[in-house]
Enzyme design. Structure first.
Site, short mmCIF file in Angstrom:
data_model
loop_
_atom_site.label_atom_id
_atom_site.label_comp_id
_atom_site.label_asym_id
_atom_site.label_seq_id
_atom_site.Cartn_x
_atom_site.Cartn_y
_atom_site.Cartn_z
CG ASP A 151 93.38 -39.05 73.97
OD1 ASP A 151 92.40 -39.05 74.74
OD2 ASP A 151 93.58 -39.92 73.11
CG PHE A 189 95.13 -46.74 72.89
CD1 PHE A 189 95.20 -47.80 72.01
CD2 PHE A 189 93.88 -46.23 73.19
CE1 PHE A 189 94.05 -48.35 71.44
CE2 PHE A 189 92.72 -46.76 72.63
CZ PHE A 189 92.81 -47.83 71.75
CE LYS A 242 88.10 -45.64 76.70
NZ LYS A 242 89.38 -45.31 76.09
C1 LIG Z 1 89.69 -45.32 74.67
C2 LIG Z 1 90.62 -44.28 74.20
C3 LIG Z 1 90.52 -43.71 72.92
C4 LIG Z 1 89.52 -44.23 71.90
O1 LIG Z 1 88.20 -44.13 72.31
P1 LIG Z 1 87.07 -45.02 71.57
O2 LIG Z 1 85.79 -44.53 72.15
O3 LIG Z 1 87.36 -46.45 71.91
O4 LIG Z 1 87.20 -44.76 70.12
C5 LIG Z 1 91.38 -42.69 72.58
N1 LIG Z 1 92.31 -42.24 73.44
C6 LIG Z 1 92.45 -42.76 74.68
C7 LIG Z 1 93.49 -42.20 75.60
C8 LIG Z 1 91.63 -43.81 75.10
O5 LIG Z 1 91.81 -44.35 76.31
#
Ligand SMILES: *Cc1c(COP(=O)(O)O)cnc(C)c1O
Length: 411
Positions: free
Chosen positions: A237, A152, A266
């Site tokens: 990520d 994700f 985040k």
């Molecule tokens: C939440 C998330 C994203 C995307 O972040 P947004 O601020 O919602 O665009 C990307 N990678 C990971 C691992 C995430 O948990």
């Protein structure tokens, strides 16, 4: 066109009025629990009717340091009175310090600030492709990026192009080419997928949305080694796993791994604003030249002031220690559950997935029962319940939550 409205005025609305209004006027791209939060403090939220709940989701880890964190709110208020937005057409007095402090926190050299997580992932993809063409010497248009099964990374058209979850992709094609999927946790698959045009391996050190999936011991370390040997960028990520959640500043630290490119988001915005960043070396981020990339809000002084406070908080290490110690406590208690409904419990720091057996029903059913007990959390991938409270939770609060969980799971 005339619009007839019988809606109540905002001040007199009940919780159900709010839910009905969202149903009518907001697109149905979410399926929220039927709770309308009106205020929050620390780990606790309160609904429009004054009922209190413990927040066991923390906005998918964007609220790691607690709702309404006094220090963070104070930093925002102070900056609000000075300057909030300049655009990058001009300089502002928060950007430089933020970039330096974030680079130092991560043991890196340079930062490219964006807003949402997805934008930072897109930025990392652009970084890797440009690096591939300008530094590695990949022929134009041929750059390949390897991504993991069940990944994700966000919701943009390019990012969903390499999602393996059909519900994220259905109806949104045509997709962006240049990505290939390798099985998460499989080093042989990674090594054999790399060819001369591979520019990067994009990986979550722990897969959050997939259900707190922790890869086999040594996976990240060996993947890092393979990437170094094959001159492929290792991109982590850490938008959800980073900034304290797993008991360390970065989840990669658990394996002593330093990525080439780090993606943060985040919690970097302190639960106040969307703040994201790509953090890397001078050599790699040096591929950007004026005009090649940008964002109107990226690096704005208000976001930078929030991020600076978050970085200051992380430099103290207290939340990382709390996540580590309380995470062990929570996992220890959960493993005493011995329920035949549970397939597996996984966790690192204050980040736990409880996977239910198919015959025990959906995780959502348990989340609804927990809500009635005063705890808010959410399912992911149907069978898994994710627990990720703000890191300011206390041991007593965890014990309180555990008793409710035990009641709901055993009841
Ligand atoms: C939440 C998330 C994203 C995307 O972040 P947004 O601020 O919602 O665009 C990307 N990678 C990971 C691992 C995430 O948990």
């Amino acid at each position: 066109m005339t619009v007839q409205t019988q809606s109540p005025t905002p001040g007199s609305m009940t919780g159900q009025d709010h839910i009905d209004m969202v149903e009518t006027y907001a697109a149905h791209n979410y399926h929220p629990l039927p709770v309308v939060i009106a205020k929050a403090e620390g780990v606790w939220v309160e609904d429009a009717d004054g009922k209190r709940y413990m927040d066991m989701l923390a906005a998918y880890s964007a609220v790691n340091f607690g709702h309404n964190n006094a220090e963070i709110i104070d930093a925002v208020k102070q900056q609000l009175d000075k300057v909030t937005l300049t655009s990058r057409a001009f300089q502002n007095d928060q950007l430089g310090p933020m970039c330096r402090e974030l680079a130092d926190l991560c043991g890196m050299e340079m930062v490219l600030p964006m807003n949402t997580g997805a934008e930072a992932v897109e930025t990392a993809i652009k970084t890797a492709r440009r690096w591939g063409y300008k530094v590695k010497g990949v022929p134009q248009g041929k750059a390949k990026i390897l991504c993991c099964s069940e990944n994700f990374h966000g919701r943009t058209t390019t990012i969903i192009s390499f999602s393996t979850d059909e519900s994220c992709r259905d109806g949104f094609g045509p997709f962006t080419p240049g990505f290939e999927i390798v099985t998460y946790g499989d080093l042989v698959a990674l090594e054999s997928a790399i060819d001369e045009n591979t520019v990067a391996f994009l990986v979550e050190p722990i897969q959050g949305e997939a259900g707190i999936i922790i890869p086999p011991d040594g996976y990240l370390r060996c993947a890092r080694k393979i990437c170094t040997e094959k001159n492929v960028l290792f991109i982590a990520d850490e938008i959800q796993s980073g900034l304290g959640r797993t008991g360390k500043t970065l989840a990669c630290e658990h394996e002593g791994v330093k990525p080439d490119v780090l993606i943060l988001g985040k919690a970097l915005g302190g639960g106040v604003l969307p703040v994201s960043a790509v953090v890397s070396s001078k050599e790699i981020l040096g591929v950007f030249t004026p005009g090649s990339h940008g964002s109107t809000f990226g690096g704005n002084p208000l976001s930078c002031a929030v991020a600076r406070k978050v970085i200051e908080i992380l430099n103290r290490g207290t939340f990382q220690r709390a996540a580590d110690q309380l995470g062990h406590h929570l996992l220890n208690r959960l493993t005493t559950l011995q329920s035949d409904k549970i397939k597996q419990i996984r966790g690192r720091g204050l980040w736990v997935g409880i996977e239910f057996k198919p015959e025990a029903g959906k995780a959502m059913d348990y989340c609804k029962k927990l809500m009635a007990e005063g705890i808010l959390c959410k399912d992911t991938h149907e069978q898994t319940m994710r627990l990720a409270p703000p890191l300011c939770i206390t041991k007593d609060e965890i014990d309180w939550a555990f008793d409710k969980l035990a009641k709901v799971i055993n009841g």
